[in-house]
Design a protein around this motif. Structure first.
Motif, PDB file in Angstrom:
ATOM      1  N   ALA A   1       0.819  -1.212   0.000  1.00  0.00           N
ATOM      2  CA  ALA A   1       0.000   0.000   0.000  1.00  0.00           C
ATOM      3  C   ALA A   1       0.846   1.252   0.000  1.00  0.00           C
ATOM      4  N   GLY A   2       1.906   1.249  -0.846  1.00  0.00           N
ATOM      5  CA  GLY A   2       2.575   2.491  -1.167  1.00  0.00           C
ATOM      6  C   GLY A   2       1.776   3.223  -2.223  1.00  0.00           C
ATOM      7  N   PRO A   3       2.247   4.385  -2.689  1.00  0.00           N
ATOM      8  CA  PRO A   3       1.468   5.143  -3.673  1.00  0.00           C
ATOM      9  C   PRO A   3       1.139   4.358  -4.934  1.00  0.00           C
ATOM     10  N   ASN A   4       2.062   3.520  -5.411  1.00  0.00           N
ATOM     11  CA  ASN A   4       1.783   2.759  -6.626  1.00  0.00           C
ATOM     12  C   ASN A   4       0.776   1.638  -6.384  1.00  0.00           C
ATOM     13  N   GLY A   5       0.913   0.933  -5.260  1.00  0.00           N
ATOM     14  CA  GLY A   5      -0.067  -0.090  -4.939  1.00  0.00           C
ATOM     15  C   GLY A   5      -1.451   0.498  -4.752  1.00  0.00           C
ATOM     16  N   LEU A   6      -1.528   1.632  -4.068  1.00  0.00           N
ATOM     17  CA  LEU A   6      -2.810   2.302  -3.872  1.00  0.00           C
ATOM     18  C   LEU A   6      -3.395   2.746  -5.209  1.00  0.00           C
ATOM     19  N   ALA A   7      -2.551   3.296  -6.079  1.00  0.00           N
ATOM     20  CA  ALA A   7      -3.033   3.739  -7.384  1.00  0.00           C
ATOM     21  C   ALA A   7      -3.539   2.557  -8.202  1.00  0.00           C
ATOM     22  N   ALA A   8      -2.812   1.435  -8.186  1.00  0.00           N
ATOM     23  CA  ALA A   8      -3.252   0.248  -8.916  1.00  0.00           C
ATOM     24  C   ALA A   8      -4.595  -0.239  -8.402  1.00  0.00           C
ATOM     25  N   ALA A   9      -4.745  -0.253  -7.083  1.00  0.00           N
ATOM     26  CA  ALA A   9      -6.005  -0.708  -6.486  1.00  0.00           C
ATOM     27  C   ALA A   9      -7.162   0.204  -6.875  1.00  0.00           C
TER      28      ALA A   9
END
Length: 462
Positions: free
Chosen positions: A11-19
């Motif tokens: 749940a870093g910025p990229n994981g959050l964005a992907a989700a």
């Protein structure tokens, strides 16, 4: 755990964005984070004294305010723009600043004024049109071919060649500070691209900070995910994608971790590619609680949230070359942020915070506090006298804090053409068997912009 068709790990910025992007497409998303709180590189904590709020990792966000995905989402983030995006102090109380205006920046540069305008003017005018190409996977068919071709032609140069256009100490120092964000020797191809992109972003979008701390970015994305029906679970470490629900897994991790977690589902090309990934240099970081504002000797640095502390081009170049050669520089290039100058929520009344790091060899455990503070004292005499408390973290400790920072590498892997030239809309992200990589090891690389996650999600959605 039933009912989810997509899992995002990290749940870093990229994981959050992907989700968020998967949820926007109607997928039922579970976001899993190993730490007890979300954020990755955008966490904010009291690291020194009560009431002093520090960004643990990323602090200043030119790519965040410029991110096409974040702008499309219209995130509820209060971006604070300092009077000037950045300053670069020089000896003798002098400095050079990157102003929002290309012309105002150039006016400081003496005989280099027209050279700077000729270089940065067209790039700054064009970057709103090419930002999706710049912050995306490499393609042979960019949206705005002429503008992108100009950027690519100049950006492909080592900054050691680009700087030959400039004669004054101020011009060369400004270019050095921007290019040093590549975390690579200045002789490396495409180091100019990093400097040009960050400079053009500064002119077009500024170098802002998030009011209240970088954690606000992560929390805003998490709130949007939950509004779209997604679920966030913290404190759960994932050893294998076989543990995860759903037919699609997006991994906000570095390639070695993805290899371990999904080896049985990887394509033959991914089985060959992932083990070849190499980390870049690490960082040593200090956070300070201060009794008063930093006493910069020059008139510009107090107006900038970001200060590049390193002196002349030659000094910055030597420091970055030393790190690449496995050495710890005696006079490191220090990237500083002074958020409390512009955001009074960061410290008690009358007090201040500061944030700074330098590059070190990967896996370093050396304490760089003394040499970092020596560099700051050089340009801000009396700095050491106003330090109330400090918190330090070496490269190994950074990996312990966040496994994505392999050996202290905050850049998602060693800078170079192999990383930059990851072609295609799907290949850099698609690993095989419904598994996708969405970390900063994929294009467009490091930065709090969410674009790695966005493009990985688009690849997963076909």
């Amino acid at each position: 755990m039933s009912g989810f068709d997509t899992t995002v790990v990290g749940a870093g910025p990229n994981g959050l964005a992907a989700a968020v992007e998967m949820a926007r497409a109607g997928r039922k998303v579970l976001l899993v984070e190993g730490a007890d709180e979300i954020g990755g590189g955008t966490r904010t904590e009291e690291l020194t004294l009560p009431g002093f709020i520090h960004d643990v990792c990323s602090a200043i966000h030119p790519s965040g305010v410029a991110s096409p995905f974040f702008r499309e989402l219209d995130l509820d983030i209060d971006w604070i723009q300092p009077p000037i995006p950045l300053s670069h102090p020089l000896d003798g109380g002098r400095s050079v600043g990157l102003h929002r205006s290309v012309e105002e920046t150039a006016s400081q540069l003496g005989v280099d004024e027209s050279s700077y305008i000729g270089l940065m003017g067209p790039l700054t005018d064009g970057i709103p049109e090419v930002i999706e190409d710049v912050l995306g996977p490499m393609t042979l068919n960019p949206r705005h071919k002429a503008i992108f071709a100009r950027f690519a032609a100049i950006g492909s140069l080592p900054v050691s060649l680009l700087v030959k256009r400039f004669k004054t100490e101020q011009s060369r120092a400004l270019i050095a500070g921007l290019a040093a964000h590549s975390i690579a020797p200045f002789s490396a191809p495409a180091t100019s691209a990093v400097g040009l992109m960050l400079g053009a972003m500064g002119h077009s979008y500024g170098w802002p900070l998030a009011k209240g701390g970088s954690q606000r970015i992560a929390q805003t994305l998490a709130d949007r995910l939950e509004q779209l029906g997604g679920t966030v679970e913290t404190g759960r470490w994932v050893e294998s994608v076989s543990q995860l629900p759903g037919d699609v897994a997006l991994l906000d991790v570095m390639p070695p971790a993805a290899y371990r977690m999904a080896r049985d589902r990887l394509s033959p090309s991914s089985l060959r590619r992932l083990p070849r990934w190499q980390p870049g240099p690490g960082v040593f970081k200090v956070d300070w609680a201060l009794d008063e504002p930093i006493p910069w000797a020059d008139p510009l640095s107090g107006q900038a949230a970001t200060v590049h502390v390193g002196g002349s081009y030659e000094e910055v170049e030597a420091a970055e070359r030393a790190v690449f050669n496995g050495q710890h520089p005696d006079r490191p290039f220090v990237l500083m942020a002074q958020q409390s100058q512009f955001d009074d929520s960061r410290a008690p009344d009358g007090k201040h915070t500061a944030w700074g790091y330098c590059h070190v060899p990967n896996g370093s455990e050396l304490d760089m506090t003394e040499v970092i503070e020596g560099q700051i004292e050089r340009f801000a005499p009396g700095f050491k006298d106003i330090v109330l408390e400090r918190s330090t973290r070496n490269a190994v400790q950074y990996q312990s804090y966040n496994p994505n920072y392999t050996g202290g590498d905050i850049g998602g892997g060693r800078f170079g053409l192999k990383k930059i030239m990851q072609m295609g809309a799907r290949r850099p992200y698609q690993l095989g068997g419904g598994v996708y990589l969405c970390s900063s090891a994929t294009p467009p690389g490091a930065g709090v912009h969410g674009m790695c996650g966005y493009y990985a999600a688009r690849a997963a959605l076909g």
